[in-house]
Design a protein around this motif. Structure first.
Motif, mmCIF file in Angstrom:
data_model
loop_
_atom_site.group_PDB
_atom_site.id
_atom_site.type_symbol
_atom_site.label_atom_id
_atom_site.label_comp_id
_atom_site.label_asym_id
_atom_site.label_seq_id
_atom_site.Cartn_x
_atom_site.Cartn_y
_atom_site.Cartn_z
ATOM 1 N N LEU A 51 -0.201 1.861 0.569
ATOM 2 C CA LEU A 51 -0.045 0.411 0.588
ATOM 3 C C LEU A 51 1.067 -0.050 -0.339
ATOM 4 C CD1 LEU A 51 -3.847 -0.531 0.519
ATOM 5 C CD2 LEU A 51 -2.329 -0.499 2.509
ATOM 6 N N ILE A 52 2.044 0.815 -0.583
ATOM 7 C CA ILE A 52 3.158 0.465 -1.450
ATOM 8 C C ILE A 52 4.007 -0.622 -0.795
ATOM 9 C CG2 ILE A 52 5.222 1.335 -2.607
ATOM 10 C CD1 ILE A 52 2.587 2.405 -3.737
ATOM 11 N N ASP A 53 4.351 -1.661 -1.568
ATOM 12 C CA ASP A 53 5.262 -2.730 -1.150
ATOM 13 C C ASP A 53 4.704 -3.556 0.000
ATOM 14 O OD1 ASP A 53 7.651 -4.195 -1.443
ATOM 15 O OD2 ASP A 53 8.606 -3.087 0.191
ATOM 16 N N MET A 54 3.393 -3.631 0.129
ATOM 17 C CA MET A 54 2.820 -4.423 1.212
ATOM 18 C C MET A 54 2.611 -5.872 0.758
ATOM 19 S SD MET A 54 2.647 -2.582 3.831
ATOM 20 C CE MET A 54 3.053 -0.846 4.047
ATOM 21 N N GLU A 55 3.187 -6.795 1.516
ATOM 22 C CA GLU A 55 2.923 -8.212 1.277
ATOM 23 C C GLU A 55 1.569 -8.605 1.854
ATOM 24 O OE1 GLU A 55 5.364 -12.336 1.780
ATOM 25 O OE2 GLU A 55 5.114 -11.138 3.594
ATOM 26 N N ARG A 56 1.197 -7.900 2.944
ATOM 27 C CA ARG A 56 -0.052 -8.264 3.613
ATOM 28 C C ARG A 56 -0.423 -7.164 4.603
ATOM 29 N NH1 ARG A 56 1.898 -12.288 5.295
ATOM 30 N NH2 ARG A 56 2.228 -11.906 7.536
ATOM 31 N N VAL A 57 -1.722 -6.977 4.807
ATOM 32 C CA VAL A 57 -2.236 -6.123 5.872
ATOM 33 C C VAL A 57 -3.187 -6.968 6.702
ATOM 34 C CG1 VAL A 57 -3.505 -4.032 6.460
ATOM 35 C CG2 VAL A 57 -2.056 -4.061 4.423
ATOM 36 N N ASP A 102 0.856 6.855 -11.581
ATOM 37 C CA ASP A 102 1.668 6.114 -10.618
ATOM 38 C C ASP A 102 2.817 5.431 -11.340
ATOM 39 O OD1 ASP A 102 -0.448 6.800 -9.018
ATOM 40 O OD2 ASP A 102 -1.006 4.750 -8.468
ATOM 41 N N VAL A 103 3.959 5.379 -10.699
ATOM 42 C CA VAL A 103 5.095 4.603 -11.181
ATOM 43 C C VAL A 103 5.711 3.883 -9.990
ATOM 44 C CG1 VAL A 103 7.357 4.632 -12.272
ATOM 45 C CG2 VAL A 103 5.589 6.162 -13.099
ATOM 46 N N LYS A 104 5.948 2.564 -10.143
ATOM 47 C CA LYS A 104 6.577 1.768 -9.088
ATOM 48 C C LYS A 104 7.681 0.924 -9.721
ATOM 49 C CE LYS A 104 2.006 1.228 -6.950
ATOM 50 N NZ LYS A 104 0.970 0.252 -6.526
ATOM 51 N N VAL A 105 8.816 0.879 -9.055
ATOM 52 C CA VAL A 105 9.943 0.060 -9.504
ATOM 53 C C VAL A 105 10.420 -0.759 -8.317
ATOM 54 C CG1 VAL A 105 12.259 0.033 -10.467
ATOM 55 C CG2 VAL A 105 10.630 1.768 -11.224
ATOM 56 N N ALA A 152 8.447 4.291 -5.342
ATOM 57 C CA ALA A 152 7.140 4.544 -5.960
ATOM 58 C C ALA A 152 6.761 6.007 -5.816
ATOM 59 C CB ALA A 152 6.066 3.661 -5.333
ATOM 60 N N ARG A 153 6.000 6.470 -6.783
ATOM 61 C CA ARG A 153 5.412 7.809 -6.704
ATOM 62 C C ARG A 153 4.005 7.753 -7.286
ATOM 63 N NH1 ARG A 153 8.025 13.727 -8.002
ATOM 64 N NH2 ARG A 153 6.179 14.939 -7.377
ATOM 65 N N SER A 154 3.088 8.461 -6.623
ATOM 66 C CA SER A 154 1.697 8.503 -7.071
ATOM 67 C C SER A 154 1.203 9.937 -7.022
ATOM 68 C CB SER A 154 0.827 7.615 -6.163
ATOM 69 O OG SER A 154 -0.541 7.685 -6.542
ATOM 70 N N ASP A 213 0.068 13.795 -3.784
ATOM 71 C CA ASP A 213 1.388 13.581 -4.361
ATOM 72 C C ASP A 213 2.192 12.832 -3.312
ATOM 73 O OD1 ASP A 213 3.861 13.587 -5.537
ATOM 74 O OD2 ASP A 213 3.969 15.748 -5.879
ATOM 75 N N ASP A 214 2.267 11.506 -3.443
ATOM 76 C CA ASP A 214 2.901 10.640 -2.445
ATOM 77 C C ASP A 214 4.150 9.986 -3.028
ATOM 78 O OD1 ASP A 214 0.711 11.294 -0.957
ATOM 79 O OD2 ASP A 214 -0.178 9.289 -0.933
ATOM 80 N N GLN A 215 5.185 9.883 -2.221
ATOM 81 C CA GLN A 215 6.419 9.211 -2.613
ATOM 82 C C GLN A 215 6.804 8.220 -1.522
ATOM 83 O OE1 GLN A 215 9.497 11.886 -4.409
ATOM 84 N NE2 GLN A 215 8.102 13.516 -3.780
ATOM 85 N N THR A 216 7.238 7.036 -1.947
ATOM 86 C CA THR A 216 7.562 5.973 -1.001
ATOM 87 C C THR A 216 8.860 5.289 -1.404
ATOM 88 O OG1 THR A 216 5.197 5.569 -0.654
ATOM 89 C CG2 THR A 216 6.727 3.866 0.107
ATOM 90 N N VAL A 217 9.707 5.008 -0.420
ATOM 91 C CA VAL A 217 10.910 4.202 -0.598
ATOM 92 C C VAL A 217 10.888 3.101 0.453
ATOM 93 C CG1 VAL A 217 13.428 4.136 -0.549
ATOM 94 C CG2 VAL A 217 12.261 6.123 -1.521
ATOM 95 N N SER A 218 11.045 1.860 0.016
ATOM 96 C CA SER A 218 11.086 0.720 0.922
ATOM 97 C C SER A 218 12.299 -0.128 0.562
ATOM 98 C CB SER A 218 9.799 -0.105 0.795
ATOM 99 O OG SER A 218 9.849 -1.272 1.588
#
Length: 870
Positions: free
Chosen positions: A131-137, A183-186, A204-206, A236-241
């Protein structure tokens, strides 16, 4: 279909209409005390309270405050919606809306369609990437085929990422929790060129070690590549948005979104228990099942009698088997290893790389006419080995190795069979997918009317296969044949098909066959889907309060399949005979999906609607040697719904309710294979009809200046119609079979009762409920404290259509408390499942082996999060 008594229907309608009858508000009053939620379920920004559809939205602020990390968190707090990731942590994930569950969980298309920024996510492994960077679900309930088209059969889930902002914003967030949660998110967002070009980047990485201790003696072995190290259930999840928005004029807008999610997840804690068929195959001597005694011929030549199934609530933790059909032998571990969750460290839950690109172009001709074009491109690469499929991974499975000849001083020579012990894995599906889509939509409106019309086209290239592995035993003691690899050395060999099986050194023909199957791309299949559709919507205001709305979609699907290998990984035309009878196939599917809605607004704060909507999920193909089941037909449902949306108590109470009746035809269910061999898997077939009656109620209430509560409750009664059969019951479970089955397990014998007419659909909960209590107050300066306690209930689910085994009910309680400043800082402490509820998270059934893979629920977890806005 209308088996329900009139008084039940009338009572449910009264529930849906009750808010209208009890309101004392006058038309024209404004109820804005509770923050209004804007949704985009109909491809435009609208207030939740003005949409004639049952929608449960979760905002980005709620995701942060409640420490949500995935779809299971969303489902727990949403009425009429459940999600199971099973032991594979989502590779075989299954979402259910209003009880419309599918029995074939590994099917490539599901009953609930998922979208990211309007782009369809086609595979199960793409459902729950975080759910990284989600404005809404948004969870949209009921068939949405007229709006979304392909596979929005029971409903849809919309992920909407946060937009680029017109002013500069930057945020950094860090989380530390128990069991090495980090977790780290920027996030950076703002103007690049004035108000013409905006941009956003979120990285983000978790990481998490898992919530459950692994009792395996080599749990801490560091396996090369993906595996399960330390605890179970980690990731171990990584996300780029990223977003770019170009506004060259006031009328023209371009918005480019990119989302990439790389997930590497361990299996969820699970255990395997089995019955008479697994014993008959020779894979174990233990029978765990507690009902339906069956006598059948074993593969080693003599009959065995044991239970074939489980009746009642499935245990949340494994226990020693009540029956051991072989005497204890020196050097062979007893069943004590089955008293705790022990997962082979080489087990892989889900490894997936998902990328989604969308480009939306909007042009406004005037205030009444606009044009939207949406381009989408997705890619997904997903793999799993399913985790060790052995009943006890420490003792593994018994396989033949050969024989020794012993000549006593007197009498004939004695043949002594030799056995090897290995760990088996079964991963399905491993898939690669690429797709592109185009949607052109013209929006128009006039005095008292509005509408839209457009065209959609998509092409999907999808390739998948299954993998079965027989790996060296990972255990302190190997009581069988010494194939030259110690237990600890075996643990260091990755279970991904890159390492040959030790069974290759056997002189036994069965072992050699298993060694050849090891690592082969079984049921290797290529799918190519081309979808074209035209759609339209028109709404007309008959009066100030009454609006009639019609939607339609006509779809043509051109589907083709190439069957490259059979269940043993054998291609047609080779040296060995292949089970493939038709290497290539092609079918066209055509369907029309309407939706009719009547909307009546009593005043600004009260709204009634009634709708009739048709949902269709197209047919498809099986990779099978069964000529009669190479294809299956589409399924459809008509859903009739009445609902009410209300602001009450001068805006202090938001109360929504819906009642629905579903008529489901040609259900796509599981079909037993024509033989019970190792290479056979279940097929998809149209098994009959089903129906369901249900209701949902949810709301929010302000209590004074500081307190509030939110609540949701749903009830559904999805049942099979008379005449529906569950073939696995008579072919493999042999339910109520009263005669010995004196054929080998490789040969299926029909014996037993397969009638499931009137039974509840599997993997559906009759009742769901959630309640949250919130507190908010300003404590000093611009600092605000927020606290929340919530509890989420889900009633039992049956494991199969037989309605014998069930998961039991669960109640999960969570809590959090946070402190934030007006401009910069946010601190929070959170806990999930704080009462340590032990429950069954999901059950994956392998009926031909009388086998269940039981995933246990997520254990307690705690953490702290700090965030700073620049």
């Amino acid at each position: 279909m209308y088996k329900y008594k009139k008084q039940v229907l009338a009572a449910a309608i009264a529930i849906a209409g009750m808010p209208v009858m009890t309101s004392a508000q006058e038309a024209g009053e404004s109820a804005q005390a509770i923050e209004e939620v804007v949704v985009t379920a109909r491809r435009r920004n609208e207030s939740l309270q003005k949409v004639p559809i049952s929608i449960s939205p979760v905002t980005g602020e709620q995701i942060k405050q409640r420490a949500y990390t995935g779809l299971d968190d969303i489902a727990a707090a949403t009425s009429g919606f459940t999600y199971e990731g099973f032991s594979t942590s989502g590779t075989n994930g299954n979402a259910v809306v209003r009880g419309m569950a599918q029995t074939f969980t590994t099917a490539r298309t599901q009953n609930v369609a998922f979208f990211l920024n309007g782009i369809h996510l086609q595979r199960q492994s793409m459902m729950n990437f975080g759910l990284i960077d989600m404005e809404r679900v948004e969870v949209v309930k009921g068939p949405q085929s007229a709006m979304y088209g392909r596979n929005a059969f029971a409903g849809a889930v919309n992920y909407i990422t946060s937009p680029a902002t017109e002013t500069f914003e930057a945020n950094i967030e860090a989380t530390l929790g128990d069991n090495e949660r980090q977790d780290v998110k920027v996030r950076v967002s703002g103007p690049i060129i004035g108000d013409v070009l905006l941009g956003k980047l979120n990285i983000a990485r978790s990481e998490y070690d898992g919530h459950t201790e692994n009792a395996h003696p080599f749990a801490d072995v560091d396996v090369p590549g993906p595996g399960t190290t330390g605890n179970i259930g980690g990731w171990d999840d990584q996300t780029v948005s990223a977003t770019l928005e170009l506004r060259p004029t006031d009328k023209l807008n371009f918005k480019l979104d990119y989302y990439k999610a790389e997930i590497e997840r361990e299996p969820q804690p699970y255990y395997t228990f089995s019955g008479v068929n697994n014993v008959a195959w020779g894979f174990t001597t233990y029978s765990d099942m507690n009902c339906n005694s069956v006598t059948r011929q074993a593969s080693f030549g003599f009959p065995v009698t044991a239970n074939s199934w489980w009746c009642g609530e499935v245990p949340s933790m494994p226990t020693s088997a009540p029956h051991n059909l072989a005497p204890p032998q020196a050097g062979i571990p007893d069943d004590t290893g089955h008293n705790a969750i022990a997962i082979d460290p080489r087990s892989i839950g889900a490894v997936a790389d998902t990328q989604v690109v969308s480009l939306k172009t909007s042009y406004e001709f005037n205030e009444n006419v606009s044009l939207d074009y949406l381009f989408g491109m997705t890619s997904s690469d997903s793999r799993t080995n399913g985790g060790s499929a052995d009943r006890d991974p420490i003792s593994g499975v018994t396989t033949p190795w050969g024989a020794q000849m012993f000549s006593p001083p007197f009498g004939p020579p004695i043949v002594i069979p030799q056995f090897a012990y290995v760990n088996s894995f079964s991963g399905r599906p491993l898939s690669e997918l690429e797709s592109d889509s185009h949607e052109l939509r013209l929006n128009f409106s006039g005095e008292g009317w509005e509408g839209s019309a457009g065209f959609f086209y998509s092409n999907i290239d999808d390739e998948s296969h299954e993998i079965t592995l027989y790996m060296p035993l990972c255990a302190p003691v190997n009581p069988g044949e010494d194939y030259g690899i110690s237990g600890e050395e075996g643990c260091l060999l990755p279970a991904d098909g890159s390492v040959p099986s030790p069974l290759a050194g056997s002189s036994d023909s069965t072992a050699q066959m298993l060694a050849a199957w090891h690592g082969a791309q079984a049921k290797h299949t290529q799918f190519d889907d081309s979808i074209a559709a035209v759609f339209a919507e028109l709404a007309y205001n008959l009066s100030d309060g009454l609006t009639l709305r019609g939607e339609m979609r006509y779809t043509e699907e051109d589907k083709s399949i190439v069957r490259l290998t059979d269940g043993f990984g054998i291609a047609p035309g080779g040296f060995a005979p292949s089970g493939i009878v038709t290497p290539e196939d092609q079918e066209n599917f055509y369907y029309f999906t309407p939706r009719l809605t009547a909307e009546y607004r009593l005043n600004n704060d009260q709204f009634l609607y009634a709708s009739a909507a048709m949902g269709v999920k197209s047919g498809g193909f099986n990779n099978t040697s069964d000529q009669a089941h190479l294809t299956y037909d589409e399924e459809q449902n008509w859903t009739y719904e009445v609902g009410s949306k209300n602001w009450l108590l001068d805006g202090a109470l938001q109360l929504n309710a819906a009642l629905y009746l579903i008529d489901w035809e040609d259900v796509q269910g599981s079909q037993a294979p024509i033989s019970g061999g190792l290479g056979d898997t279940l097929l998809i077939a149209n098994i009959g009809d089903a129906e369901s009656l249900g209701f949902e109620v949810d709301g929010r209430l302000l209590v004074g200046d500081h307190w509030s509560t939110d609540f949701a409750v749903s009830w559904s009664d999805p049942t099979y119609d008379e005449g529906v059969t569950y073939e696995e019951a008579s072919l493999f479970i042999n339910y109520q079979c009263d005669m010995p089955i004196m054929e080998s397990p490789q040969t299926t014998t029909v014996c037993g009762n397969s009638d499931v007419g009137g039974n509840q659909l599997a993997r559906t909960s009759e009742w769901q409920g959630s309640v949250g209590i919130n507190y908010q107050a300003q404590v000093f300066g611009d600092w605000t404290v927020r606290a929340r306690l919530d509890s989420n209930y889900q009633s039992e689910q049956y494991v199969t259509p037989l309605n014998l085994a069930n998961t039991g009910a669960r109640t999960i309680t969570n809590a959090n408390i946070g402190l934030s400043s007006g401009d910069h800082w946010r601190f929070s402490l959170w806990g999930k499942n704080i009462l340590d509820e032990e429950y069954v998270g999901g059950v994956f059934v392998l009926s031909q082996f009388s086998k269940m893979i039981v995933a246990t629920g997520t254990g307690p977890s705690y953490g702290a999060t700090v965030s700073y806005d620049f």
